[in-house]
Design an enzyme around this catalytic site. Structure first.
Site, PDB file in Angstrom:
ATOM      1  CE  LYS A 125     -18.583  -7.803  -5.810  1.00  0.00           C
ATOM      2  NZ  LYS A 125     -19.659  -8.632  -4.413  1.00  0.00           N
ATOM      3  N   GLY A 126     -13.835  -3.125  -4.583  1.00  0.00           N
ATOM      4  CA  GLY A 126     -13.352  -1.911  -4.140  1.00  0.00           C
ATOM      5  C   GLY A 126     -13.987  -1.992  -2.651  1.00  0.00           C
ATOM      6  CG  ASP A 160      -2.951  -3.566  -1.695  1.00  0.00           C
ATOM      7  OD1 ASP A 160      -3.369  -4.227  -2.721  1.00  0.00           O
ATOM      8  OD2 ASP A 160      -2.886  -4.216  -1.183  1.00  0.00           O
ATOM      9  CB  THR A 188     -14.571 -11.871  -6.779  1.00  0.00           C
ATOM     10  OG1 THR A 188     -16.322 -11.001  -5.866  1.00  0.00           O
ATOM     11  CG2 THR A 188     -14.895 -12.802  -7.591  1.00  0.00           C
ATOM     12  CG  HIS A 189     -14.393 -13.469  -1.089  1.00  0.00           C
ATOM     13  ND1 HIS A 189     -14.163 -11.529  -0.875  1.00  0.00           N
ATOM     14  CD2 HIS A 189     -13.624 -14.216  -1.145  1.00  0.00           C
ATOM     15  CE1 HIS A 189     -12.367 -12.100  -0.696  1.00  0.00           C
ATOM     16  NE2 HIS A 189     -12.119 -13.129  -0.204  1.00  0.00           N
ATOM     17  NE  ARG A 209      -4.554  -8.303  -5.184  1.00  0.00           N
ATOM     18  CZ  ARG A 209      -4.616  -7.805  -4.356  1.00  0.00           C
ATOM     19  NH1 ARG A 209      -4.575  -6.692  -3.677  1.00  0.00           N
ATOM     20  NH2 ARG A 209      -3.405  -7.952  -4.372  1.00  0.00           N
ATOM     21  NE  ARG A 237      -9.482  -0.519   3.802  1.00  0.00           N
ATOM     22  CZ  ARG A 237      -7.859  -1.336   3.908  1.00  0.00           C
ATOM     23  NH1 ARG A 237      -7.916  -0.373   4.859  1.00  0.00           N
ATOM     24  NH2 ARG A 237      -7.909  -1.501   3.629  1.00  0.00           N
ATOM     25  NE  ARG A 238     -11.210  -7.158   3.690  1.00  0.00           N
ATOM     26  CZ  ARG A 238      -9.795  -6.538   2.685  1.00  0.00           C
ATOM     27  NH1 ARG A 238      -9.149  -5.878   3.201  1.00  0.00           N
ATOM     28  NH2 ARG A 238     -11.092  -5.933   2.124  1.00  0.00           N
ATOM     29  CE  LYS A 275      -4.501  -1.605   2.581  1.00  0.00           C
ATOM     30  NZ  LYS A 275      -4.014  -3.479   1.525  1.00  0.00           N
ATOM     31  CD  GLN A 329     -10.402   0.356  -4.924  1.00  0.00           C
ATOM     32  OE1 GLN A 329     -10.372   0.173  -4.125  1.00  0.00           O
ATOM     33  NE2 GLN A 329     -10.306   1.895  -4.909  1.00  0.00           N
TER      34      GLN A 329
END
Length: 309
Positions: A179-180, A125, A218-219, A176, A280-281, A91, A155
């Site tokens: 979505k963001g 990132d 993505t998940h 990569r 954030r997560r 980052k 993103q």
């Protein structure tokens, strides 16, 4: 339950840090390099790749940014010494972007050159929209200097992403696509869930059409299906793309991808600067935040009642 989950997320900034740390443990390998090493070993044993991220978005001095650079050099040395199948993600705020563009460029160049000397790869990132222009500028500068072992992140939620793909296409970047998760205003980012999904698919189609190597990050089960479809339509070999997921998030979906023969890379963050990442997560996944909170509360209540003793 959804109301409870969202309530947990809204309260997170007021929650004591030890509690947030408890909630986010499954997302983060641990505070030390050895924790990331062991996580990557487990991931590799499951026939998955990894990308290691040294957490450090909260740095405020040049000395702290220099420490992040040294930490990445230690990571590369450890990857090489232990024979791990992993690259790294960085980052730019951790490398000093908010302290100065030139400082960040020199720190990033040091990390990328160290990676190249060990035949490794650096993924830059993408952070909030205030950093997008500088991030893409730095990526382009490094590529123009002849550094081919560096990629970037785009993103789908940002309205500018399609034009960014077109502008980068000549470089055939390794991207990569995600979505963001940053909170952005409507004039900069799609707010509707389906609009973000549609943008993701458009972006993936454009990148593959341009011959780019894409990490499909993505998940989302629908997007995973779309990713499989587009990979098949473009007749891509296994080494021409990969799927990417976060440590601790929906591992059963990742296992399915591996069984099907796809390459899967797991994002493995570690370090003492864990707080901003954790918020954030958990804010991205209110359901998980609520589940972990309920589970933690249940364990505490169980102990008080003598359960499990």
């Amino acid at each position: 339950m959804a109301i409870f989950d969202r309530a947990i997320v809204r309260l997170l900034p007021a929650v004591p840090r030890p509690v947030v740390q408890k909630l986010s443990q499954r997302y983060i390998a641990g505070p030390e390099l050895k924790d990331a090493r062991e996580a990557v070993r487990r991931i590799n044993a499951e026939d998955k790749l990894a990308t290691i991220d040294v957490l450090g978005e909260e740095i405020t001095t040049e000395e702290e940014a220099a420490a992040i650079v040294r930490a990445y050099q230690d990571v590369f040395a450890d990857i090489q010494r232990c024979g791990l199948d992993s690259n790294v993600s960085v980052k730019l705020t951790g490398l000093g972007l908010k302290l100065g563009y030139d400082l960040c460029r020199e720190n990033l160049r040091t990390v990328v050159e160290d990676a190249a000397s060990r035949r490794n790869f650096v993924r830059i990132d993408m952070e909030d929209s205030a950093t997008t222009d500088d991030t893409l500028r730095l990526y382009r500068e490094l590529r123009e200097e002849g550094n081919d072992n560096v990629g970037v992140v785009l993103q789908a939620m940002l309205r500018r992403t399609q034009s960014d793909i077109a502008a980068l296409a000549e470089l055939k970047p390794s991207v990569r696509l995600c979505k963001g998760i940053y909170v952005e205003p409507p004039d900069l980012a799609y707010q509707d869930y389906e609009a973000v999904r549609a943008s993701f698919v458009r972006g993936l189609e454009a990148l593959l059409d341009a011959g780019c190597y894409v990490g499909i990050a993505t998940h989302d089960e629908w997007l995973l299906a779309e990713g499989r479809r587009l990979v098949l339509e473009h007749s891509l070999a296994r080494d021409q793309y990969e799927f990417q997921m976060l440590l601790g998030v929906r591992p059963e979906l990742g296992d399915e991808l591996v069984i099907e023969g796809h390459r899967l890379r797991i994002y493995v963050p570690f370090g003492r600067h864990w707080y901003a990442y954790s918020l954030r997560r958990l804010q991205e996944n209110p359901k998980l935040a609520g589940y972990i909170a309920a589970d933690t509360l249940g364990r505490l209540v169980g102990r008080r009642n003598g359960a499990g003793v």
